[in-house]
Design an enzyme around this catalytic site. Structure first.
Site, PDB file in Angstrom:
ATOM      1  N   HIS A 127       0.878  -1.149   0.108  1.00 61.34           N
ATOM      2  CA  HIS A 127      -0.014  -0.009   0.038  1.00 61.34           C
ATOM      3  C   HIS A 127       1.034   1.314   0.065  1.00 61.34           C
ATOM      4  CE1 HIS A 127       1.023   1.167   4.022  1.00 61.34           C
ATOM      5  NE2 HIS A 127       0.766  -0.460   4.242  1.00 61.34           N
TER       6      HIS A 127
ATOM      7  N   GLU B 291      -1.429  -6.924   7.795  1.00 60.84           N
ATOM      8  CA  GLU B 291      -0.027  -6.665   8.111  1.00 60.84           C
ATOM      9  C   GLU B 291       0.272  -7.458   9.445  1.00 60.84           C
ATOM     10  OE1 GLU B 291       3.126  -6.131   7.957  1.00 60.84           O
ATOM     11  OE2 GLU B 291       3.336  -3.976   7.670  1.00 60.84           O
TER      12      GLU B 291
END
Length: 229
Positions: free
Chosen positions: A9, A87
Site C-alpha cells: 500500500h 500486516e
C-alpha cells in the site's frame, strides 16, 4: 503465462509518524494516494489487465487496490478481502513511535523485534483495547484465530495459506492476480516465493507503491520476477 503482482500500500498516516501500525486501520496519507495512482499508471503503461484483486481487511491496502484498479479501468473485476493478507501484528508495540521504542529497549532488541524472521514483539494482553478481539473488523472471528503478537514467520504462514488456497488455483487457470497488502506480508510471501533465507530476509526491503511481478507457467513454476519502478 499467468502473472501475480504484489503491491505494498501507499504511504499511510502512521508511516509518516514513524509508528508501529500492524492491524490498526490507518488511512493512506496524501502521498500514499499518489503512490497508488503512479503504481496503477505504471501497470497500465506495461499492459497489465487483471482478472481479480485481493486485499487485506485494512483500508490502506483496500484503497490502494481501488486506486490501482481505477487507473487500469478495472473497477468492475472482483476485489476480494482476506484478513490473512493483513500486516504483521506488532503486539505491545502497536501504535508506539519506533524511535522511542529503540531508545527504550536498545538497538539490538529493537532490530530483533522489527526485522528478525521468527522473534515476535511482546504480546498484548487479552484485555488490552488494542487487541483485535475488540475491533469490529473481526467481531465474527473465533478469538483463537486473532493474534496478540506475530513474528514475520507467523505473518508469512497465514499469508501463504491464503495464497495457496485462493490465489494459486487462479494462477494455474491462467488468471492474472493483483494483491495489495503490506510490507511485512509481502516480505514474507517474497521469502517463500523467491526462496530467500532466514538470514537474508531481514535485509530485504519492500517499498511502498512499487509493483513486484511474478510470471508463472501452467505448473506454477516461477519463470520471471521483476519490479516495475
Amino acid at each position: 503465462m499467468a502473472k501475480l503482482v504484489l503491491v505494498r500500500h501507499g504511504k499511510s498516516e502512521w508511516n509518516k509518524q514513524n509508528r508501529f501500525t500492524g492491524w490498526v486501520d490507518v488511512d493512506l496519507a496524501p502521498e500514499g494516494i499518489e503512490e497508488a495512482k503512479k503504481a496503477g499508471q505504471k501497470l497500465k503503461e506495461a499492459g497489465f489487465c487483471f482478472d481479480i484483486c485481493f486485499s487485506s481487511y485494512l483500508k490502506r491496502a483496500i484503497k490502494t487496490g481501488i486506486i490501482i484498479l481505477e487507473e487500469l479501468d478495472l473497477l468492475f473485476i472482483d476485489h476480494l478481502k482476506d484478513w490473512r493478507f493483513n500486516e504483521r501484528h506488532y503486539g505491545a508495540l502497536t501504535g508506539l513511535n519506533k524511535d522511542e521504542v529503540k531508545a527504550e529497549v536498545g538497538e539490538e532488541k529493537f532490530l530483533l523485534y522489527r526485522r528478525s524472521y521468527d522473534v515476535p514483539p511482546p504480546p498484548l494482553s487479552e484485555d488490552d483495547k488494542r487487541h483485535p478481539r475488540f475491533d469490529p473488523h473481526y467481531k465474527n472471528f473465533p478469538v483463537e484465530l486473532l493474534p496478540n503478537t506475530e513474528s514475520l514467520k507467523d505473518n508469512q504462514i497465514r499469508a501463504m495459506a491464503a495464497f495457496h488456497e485462493r490465489v494459486a488455483p487462479l494462477l494455474v487457470e491462467g488468471k492474472d492476480v493483483l494483491i495489495t497488502a503490506h510490507g511485512n506480508t509481502i516480505r514474507g510471501m517474497v521469502k517463500e516465493l523467491d526462496g530467500i533465507s532466514d538470514e537474508d530476509i531481514p535485509k530485504f526491503e519492500i517499498a511502498t507503491g512499487i509493483p513486484r511481478v511474478y510470471e508463472f507457467d501452467e505448473a506454477l513454476h516461477i519463470k520471471n520476477v521483476y519490479n516495475i519502478d
